[in-house]
Design a protein around this motif. Structure first.
Motif, short mmCIF file in Angstrom:
data_model
loop_
_atom_site.label_atom_id
_atom_site.label_comp_id
_atom_site.label_asym_id
_atom_site.label_seq_id
_atom_site.Cartn_x
_atom_site.Cartn_y
_atom_site.Cartn_z
N ARG A 264 -56.62 -6.45 27.01
CA ARG A 264 -57.10 -6.31 28.18
C ARG A 264 -58.24 -5.19 28.54
NH1 ARG A 264 -51.14 -6.33 31.08
NH2 ARG A 264 -50.84 -8.47 30.91
N ARG A 265 -57.90 -4.08 27.51
CA ARG A 265 -59.01 -3.20 27.60
C ARG A 265 -60.36 -3.81 27.10
NH1 ARG A 265 -57.55 0.40 23.50
NH2 ARG A 265 -58.94 -0.93 22.03
N ALA A 266 -60.57 -4.47 26.11
CA ALA A 266 -61.67 -5.24 25.62
C ALA A 266 -62.14 -6.02 26.87
CB ALA A 266 -61.40 -5.95 24.37
N LEU A 267 -61.57 -6.51 27.42
CA LEU A 267 -61.85 -7.65 28.48
C LEU A 267 -62.39 -6.78 29.66
CD1 LEU A 267 -62.14 -10.35 29.84
CD2 LEU A 267 -59.84 -10.07 30.67
N ALA A 268 -61.86 -5.72 30.27
CA ALA A 268 -62.37 -4.69 31.28
C ALA A 268 -63.56 -4.14 30.66
CB ALA A 268 -61.27 -3.73 31.54
N ASN A 269 -63.73 -3.84 29.58
CA ASN A 269 -65.09 -3.12 28.99
C ASN A 269 -66.06 -4.06 29.08
OD1 ASN A 269 -63.74 -0.59 28.85
ND2 ASN A 269 -63.59 -0.90 26.65
N THR A 270 -65.92 -5.37 28.81
CA THR A 270 -66.71 -6.49 28.75
C THR A 270 -67.22 -6.89 30.18
OG1 THR A 270 -65.88 -7.44 26.61
CG2 THR A 270 -67.43 -8.84 27.94
#
Length: 89
Positions: A72-78
């Motif tokens: 989820r963090r990677a998705l939010a950052n992307t």
């Protein structure tokens, strides 16, 4: 007496327009790691439903939960990077 008829023509008449667009497919592909991480967490939780969780089960759940958070963090950052770069506008 009323006759019951199928509405197959009306339902399938718009089937070509109901297909996902390439942008929607790209969004699904972008979110897929988060979805798969959620599935792994659910699998780990389902395993412990009918028994007392062992230490191994607890570790499996913690690992799956960390994987969900990371995805989820990677998705939010992307998503944030794409909108700040002007791609989402």
């Amino acid at each position: 007496m009323d006759h019951i008829v199928t509405v197959q023509d009306a339902v399938t008449a718009f089937a070509d327009f109901m297909e996902p667009t390439s942008g929607e497919l790209d969004a699904i592909e972008l979110e897929m790691p988060a979805v798969l991480a959620d599935v792994d967490l659910l699998d780990a939780q389902i395993i412990t439903l009918d028994r007392t969780p062992s230490e191994l089960d607890a570790r499996r759940i913690r690992r799956a939960h960390r994987k969900v958070l990371a995805a989820r963090r990677a998705l939010a950052n992307t998503t944030t990077d794409a909108t700040s770069a002007g791609v989402g506008a």
